[in-house]
Design a protein around this motif. Structure first.
Motif, PDB file in Angstrom:
ATOM      1  N   ILE A  64       0.850  -1.190   0.000  1.00 57.34           N
ATOM      2  CA  ILE A  64       0.000   0.000   0.000  1.00 57.34           C
ATOM      3  C   ILE A  64       0.886   1.241   0.000  1.00 57.34           C
ATOM      4  CG2 ILE A  64      -1.952  -1.109   1.168  1.00 57.34           C
ATOM      5  CD1 ILE A  64      -1.068   0.199   3.763  1.00 57.34           C
ATOM      6  N   THR A  65       0.283   2.372  -0.348  1.00 60.85           N
ATOM      7  CA  THR A  65       1.043   3.617  -0.319  1.00 60.85           C
ATOM      8  C   THR A  65       1.138   4.115   1.116  1.00 60.85           C
ATOM      9  OG1 THR A  65      -0.887   5.032  -0.604  1.00 60.85           O
ATOM     10  CG2 THR A  65       0.208   4.250  -2.623  1.00 60.85           C
ATOM     11  N   ARG A  66       2.012   5.074   1.319  1.00 63.10           N
ATOM     12  CA  ARG A  66       2.163   5.647   2.658  1.00 63.10           C
ATOM     13  C   ARG A  66       0.888   6.342   3.106  1.00 63.10           C
ATOM     14  NH1 ARG A  66       8.134   7.861   1.237  1.00 63.10           N
ATOM     15  NH2 ARG A  66       9.337   6.256   2.304  1.00 63.10           N
ATOM     16  N   LEU A  67       0.212   7.005   2.179  1.00 63.93           N
ATOM     17  CA  LEU A  67      -1.019   7.706   2.539  1.00 63.93           C
ATOM     18  C   LEU A  67      -2.116   6.716   2.919  1.00 63.93           C
ATOM     19  CD1 LEU A  67      -2.181  10.509   2.869  1.00 63.93           C
ATOM     20  CD2 LEU A  67      -2.892  10.451   0.476  1.00 63.93           C
ATOM     21  N   GLN A  86       0.714  15.666   6.160  1.00 63.34           N
ATOM     22  CA  GLN A  86       0.966  16.956   5.511  1.00 63.34           C
ATOM     23  C   GLN A  86       2.013  16.819   4.408  1.00 63.34           C
ATOM     24  OE1 GLN A  86       2.106  19.359   8.832  1.00 63.34           O
ATOM     25  NE2 GLN A  86      -0.010  19.832   9.419  1.00 63.34           N
ATOM     26  N   VAL A  87       3.078  16.101   4.679  1.00 62.18           N
ATOM     27  CA  VAL A  87       4.125  15.888   3.675  1.00 62.18           C
ATOM     28  C   VAL A  87       3.571  15.112   2.494  1.00 62.18           C
ATOM     29  CG1 VAL A  87       6.318  14.710   3.212  1.00 62.18           C
ATOM     30  CG2 VAL A  87       6.036  16.032   5.309  1.00 62.18           C
ATOM     31  N   LEU A  88       2.801  14.069   2.773  1.00 66.70           N
ATOM     32  CA  LEU A  88       2.246  13.256   1.699  1.00 66.70           C
ATOM     33  C   LEU A  88       1.262  14.052   0.846  1.00 66.70           C
ATOM     34  CD1 LEU A  88       1.739   9.936   3.659  1.00 66.70           C
ATOM     35  CD2 LEU A  88       3.459  10.419   1.912  1.00 66.70           C
ATOM     36  N   GLN A  89       0.473  14.932   1.446  1.00 67.23           N
ATOM     37  CA  GLN A  89      -0.483  15.754   0.703  1.00 67.23           C
ATOM     38  C   GLN A  89       0.220  16.771  -0.188  1.00 67.23           C
ATOM     39  OE1 GLN A  89      -3.703  15.423   0.416  1.00 67.23           O
ATOM     40  NE2 GLN A  89      -4.005  13.848   1.946  1.00 67.23           N
ATOM     41  N   PHE A  97       7.864  10.038  -2.548  1.00 67.34           N
ATOM     42  CA  PHE A  97       7.160  10.352  -1.313  1.00 67.34           C
ATOM     43  C   PHE A  97       5.990   9.405  -1.065  1.00 67.34           C
ATOM     44  CE2 PHE A  97       9.458  14.178  -2.209  1.00 67.34           C
ATOM     45  CZ  PHE A  97       9.791  14.681  -0.965  1.00 67.34           C
ATOM     46  N   GLN A  98       5.369   8.901  -2.108  1.00 69.52           N
ATOM     47  CA  GLN A  98       4.143   8.122  -1.939  1.00 69.52           C
ATOM     48  C   GLN A  98       4.381   6.661  -1.582  1.00 69.52           C
ATOM     49  OE1 GLN A  98       1.066   9.477  -1.764  1.00 69.52           O
ATOM     50  NE2 GLN A  98       2.247  11.360  -1.870  1.00 69.52           N
ATOM     51  N   PHE A  99       5.452   6.078  -2.086  1.00 69.80           N
ATOM     52  CA  PHE A  99       5.684   4.653  -1.869  1.00 69.80           C
ATOM     53  C   PHE A  99       6.678   4.426  -0.734  1.00 69.80           C
ATOM     54  CE2 PHE A  99       4.463   4.916  -6.393  1.00 69.80           C
ATOM     55  CZ  PHE A  99       3.282   4.193  -6.308  1.00 69.80           C
ATOM     56  N   SER A 100       6.494   3.343  -0.020  1.00 65.41           N
ATOM     57  CA  SER A 100       7.334   3.038   1.139  1.00 65.41           C
ATOM     58  C   SER A 100       8.732   2.586   0.727  1.00 65.41           C
ATOM     59  CB  SER A 100       6.675   1.952   1.995  1.00 65.41           C
ATOM     60  OG  SER A 100       6.803   0.701   1.361  1.00 65.41           O
ATOM     61  N   LEU A 101       9.569   2.412   1.718  1.00 65.00           N
ATOM     62  CA  LEU A 101      10.931   1.925   1.493  1.00 65.00           C
ATOM     63  C   LEU A 101      10.954   0.593   0.752  1.00 65.00           C
ATOM     64  CD1 LEU A 101      12.563   2.443   4.985  1.00 65.00           C
ATOM     65  CD2 LEU A 101      13.187   3.607   2.887  1.00 65.00           C
ATOM     66  N   TRP A 102       9.955  -0.219   0.978  1.00 66.57           N
ATOM     67  CA  TRP A 102       9.951  -1.598   0.492  1.00 66.57           C
ATOM     68  C   TRP A 102       9.237  -1.737  -0.844  1.00 66.57           C
ATOM     69  CZ3 TRP A 102      13.308  -2.489   3.877  1.00 66.57           C
ATOM     70  CH2 TRP A 102      13.167  -2.039   5.173  1.00 66.57           C
ATOM     71  N   HIS A 103       8.851  -0.639  -1.465  1.00 69.05           N
ATOM     72  CA  HIS A 103       8.081  -0.678  -2.721  1.00 69.05           C
ATOM     73  C   HIS A 103       8.802  -1.400  -3.841  1.00 69.05           C
ATOM     74  CE1 HIS A 103       5.411   0.579  -5.908  1.00 69.05           C
ATOM     75  NE2 HIS A 103       6.435   1.136  -6.547  1.00 69.05           N
ATOM     76  N   HIS A 104      10.100  -1.239  -3.953  1.00 65.82           N
ATOM     77  CA  HIS A 104      10.856  -1.826  -5.069  1.00 65.82           C
ATOM     78  C   HIS A 104      11.239  -3.290  -4.844  1.00 65.82           C
ATOM     79  CE1 HIS A 104      11.065   1.935  -7.183  1.00 65.82           C
ATOM     80  NE2 HIS A 104      11.515   2.525  -6.083  1.00 65.82           N
ATOM     81  N   TYR A 105      10.987  -3.819  -3.672  1.00 64.17           N
ATOM     82  CA  TYR A 105      11.335  -5.204  -3.378  1.00 64.17           C
ATOM     83  C   TYR A 105      10.144  -6.114  -3.666  1.00 64.17           C
ATOM     84  CZ  TYR A 105      15.343  -3.205  -1.013  1.00 64.17           C
ATOM     85  OH  TYR A 105      16.482  -2.527  -0.737  1.00 64.17           O
TER      86      TYR A 105
END
Length: 107
Positions: A64-67, A86-89, A97-105
């Protein structure tokens, strides 16, 4: 009987000498101090988001995305940090900014 043997008795004593240019361990070399740049706003915000990714109390962040994770944590009453939202918006279209650290794994 004599003195009780210690683990350190079987290792030779090694004296450490001072590092190069006479500076001690806890100090940066003068040439390195000049090269340190203050973090820009994006780097500070990305570090905040990385810390949010690593905070286990808001649930898993893979798939899932961070938001989405922030909203899920809020719905569950886990009180996620409002600064993260606030940062994500402010960076809705930026995948950094939207995807977590683990998005590419792969899962």
């Amino acid at each position: 009987m004599g003195r009780k043997r210690l683990v350190t008795d079987s290792y030779p004593v090694v004296k450490r000498r001072e590092g190069p240019a006479g500076h001690s361990k806890g100090e940066l070399a003068p040439e390195l101090e000049k090269g340190i740049q203050p973090l820009n706003v994006d780097e500070v915000e990305l570090e905040l988001l990385r810390q949010f990714d690593l905070a286990w109390q808001y649930g898993p962040c893979t798939g899932i995305t961070r938001l989405q994770r922030w909203h899920r944590a809020e719905q569950m009453g886990l009180k996620p940090p409002p600064e993260v939202r606030q940062v994500l918006q402010t960076h809705l279209g930026d995948p950094r900014f939207q995807f977590s650290l683990w998005h590419h794994y792969p899962l």
